[in-house]
Each structure stands twice: as structure tokens, then as C-alpha cells.
Design an enzyme around this catalytic site. Structure first.
Site: not given
Length: 345
Positions: A61-62
Site C-alpha cells: 500500500v505504500y
């Protein structure tokens, strides 16, 4: 660099590890953390490996996977020198199967992470959040499949409550599936909630803590002081709302103690705050971040020396808060001993 076993496993990890959240940073949160490109990322990885920091933490998700991609490129040609930790489970899109830890999502997420990281295995895979909609048996049997296939070597969790971790461990023991050995947690001198429940659980069940945001979302960098506004350019202007709130007086009390000890030790405030964490029970590795070489080298200076017992006691006292029920007062034997006669009467 000091190395420690990760929980009740045979894997040794460095006491400091590197968080790649700034790599390829974009969006309101990760863009505020930093936007490290491929060239700068490789330089930061060079410095880490030279210092013995061989564990690199990221998540799908980064920045929508960009962090994994940049990290994979920075490690190209030296993958065997590094340990890669990544996480999955948070939303990666708007589709019905773009979040959670179902068998469908986990297998796809691992395949996507392997491709972005340009590797054929993940050293530590952590579930980024508890998925209440998916049976624990489905999650753990899928992790077992991934471990047996050689795509994942160790498993862990992040942002789970105590009962969620314990339920999963009980199911893993029942079926002989891999146990969680890592628990990636928020823990700092201004956020000691980890100690109330998850720390004793980790000690009892063999989970090593991988500590994220050890400087309290940038509050313990030495730039925030009593009676002064946030400095221009501080990340807190953009990121404070994402982290847990901290009362001003509590923050200033901790910062005052840190500044006094930093002066005594001829270290910086962040170095003192990080060093305190490395001494805490169950902590396997403290994840440091850096937007540039200067920040990284300063954070690396948090190890190789020790606080005195008196300095630790002063930091403990300055940062202490009253634990909520049921952790206080009955968790303390001396408190219970004082109360027991009146209860019996």
C-alpha cells in the site's frame, strides 16, 4: 550492528532496520514522508548495508506499490545480502477483492509483491490489518501454502489486537500451520500502549516486535519544543492527523527529559529516543526512516552505546501514563496486595 532473533524463530534481524515508506512517495501521506527516487534509494541502501542494517521494510500500500518497486531496484544484484519485509491487507483499489486477506487476495498480493520487488521470495510477510470478514483458518492455511511453496519464509502481523493475534496462534497450533513470529507495532516514548497487552503476549508467545514510527510521527526529532510553534517544513503539518493524538504537556515532558539526556550523552534527541526503544523487552528491531543520507546517518548513531540505568529510569518516568482497565491496577502485584485486605473485608 547488534542482531537479535525475531521472536521464537531462528531468523536473526538487526536491531535497527530501514523503512522504505519514502521510496517513490506519492499521495497525501506517503508524499509527505518523502519521495526518494531510484538513485537516492540505492545510495541509502548502500549506507544501510555498510552499517549492517540488512532488513528493509515496505508494504504494497505504500504509494500504491511504488515503494516495493523502488526497493527492489535498489537491491538488484545484491538480494542475497538483504532481508525483505513487506505487508499486505489494506486496500489497493476499489474492487471487491482489493482489500483483506482472503485466499484470493493473499495469493495475488504475494505474486504482485514478488514482481514489484524483483525477487522470488519474501523473507517476512506481515498482514497489515486484521480481516474480520475472512475465517482465520482460510488466512493461515493460505500462508501455509505460500511458505511451503517457498514464496514466503516467515509470517507476522501488524496493527492486530491481542485477542486477534492469540486466536490466530491457537489455530496455527491446532493445524500445524506457521505461527506468527513478528508483530509490527507502533511504539515510542510518547506511545507506550504496546506495553499493556501486546508486549506480554509477545513475550509469552514468541513474537518479536518490529517497531514503526519510533519517533512518534516526527514529534521526537528534537524540532518540537515547549512554547514554540511547529517549524516550517515539518512533516507534522501533513501527517499529524494520521497518527494517534498526543497531549501537549505529555509531549513536552518527554521532550524535556530527552533534551537533558541528549546533552549528557552528547547525542541527539532522536538517537536517545531510539536507543531507549532498543532496550525494551520483546523488541527485535526498530524501523528507522530517512529522506536523505544525513537523516539516515544520524539515526544509525542510535546504536553502539548505552543509556545508563538512571537515564532509562528518567525517560520511563517522563513518558509513563496510567494504563486503562483491565491492565491497571490489578496487573501490578503490589497494588493488588494493598487492595486485597479491603476486598476480603
Amino acid at each position: 550492528m547488534d542482531y537479535r532473533f525475531l521472536g521464537r524463530s531462528g531468523l536473526k534481524v538487526p536491531v535497527l532496520s530501514f523503512g522504505a515508506g519514502t521510496f517513490g512517495g506519492s499521495g497525501p501521506l506517503f508524499g509527505a514522508w518523502g519521495n526518494t527516487d531510484d538513485k537516492e534509494a540505492r545510495r541509502l541502501v548502500d549506507i544501510c548495508l555498510e552499517a549492517g542494517v540488512n532488513l528493509f521494510d515496505t508494504a504494497d500500500v505504500y504509494s500504491g506499490g511504488a515503494s516495493e518497486t523502488v526497493l527492489g531496484a535498489a537491491l538488484r544484484g545484491r538480494r542475497d545480502q538483504a532481508l525483505i519485509s513487506t505487508k499486505t491487507g489494506l486496500p489497493m483499489g476499489e474492487g471487491p477483492s482489493d482489500a483483506g486477506t482472503s485466499r484470493f487476495r493473499l495469493i495475488r498480493a504475494v505474486e504482485d509483491a514478488l514482481r514489484r520487488l524483483d525477487t522470488d521470495y519474501i523473507d517476512i510477510l506481515q498482514l497489515h490489518a486484521f480481516d474480520a470478514a475472512t475465517p482465520v483458518e482460510e488466512v493461515l492455511s493460505t500462508l501455509d501454502t505460500l511458505v511451503r511453496a517457498g514464496k514466503v519464509r516467515y509470517v507476522g502481523v501488524s496493527n492486530f489486537s491481542g485477542w486477534q493475534v492469540m486466536k490466530a496462534l491457537a489455530v496455527a497450533d491446532r493445524y500445524g500451520w506457521p505461527r506468527y513470529v513478528a508483530n509490527q507495532v507502533y511504539y515510542s516514548l510518547i506511545g507506550r500502549d504496546y506495553e499493556w497487552d501486546l508486549m506480554p503476549l509477545g513475550a509469552d508467545q514468541g513474537l518479536g516486535a518490529l517497531v514503526w514510527s519510533p519517533l512518534g510521527w516526527g514529534r521526537l526529532t528534537g524540532k518540537i519544543r515547549r512554547g514554540t510553534p511547529l517549524p516550517e517544513g515539518s512533516r507534522l503539518h501533513e501527517t499529524a492527523s494520521f497518527g494517534p493524538p498526543v497531549e501537549d504537556e505529555h509531549l513536552y515532558r518527554v521532550v524535556d527529559a530527552l533534551e537533558a539526556i541528549a546533552e549528557e550523552t552528547e547525542r541527539t534527541v532522536p538517537q536517545v529516543a531510539l536507543n531507549w526503544l532498543t532496550r525494551r523487552p520483546t523488541v527485535a528491531s526498530v524501523i528507522i526512516g530517512a529522506r536523505n543520507e544525513q537523516q539516515l546517518r544520524q539515526n544509525l548513531g542510535a546504536v553502539g552505546w548505552s543509556l545508563t540505568d538512571d537515564q532509562v529510569a528518567r525517560l520511563d518516568a517522563a513518558s509513563a501514563v496510567t494504563a486503562p482497565y483491565p491492565h491497571f491496577p490489578y496487573r501490578r502485584q503490589e497494588a493488588f496486595a494493598r487492595l486485597a485486605p479491603s476486598i476480603a473485608g
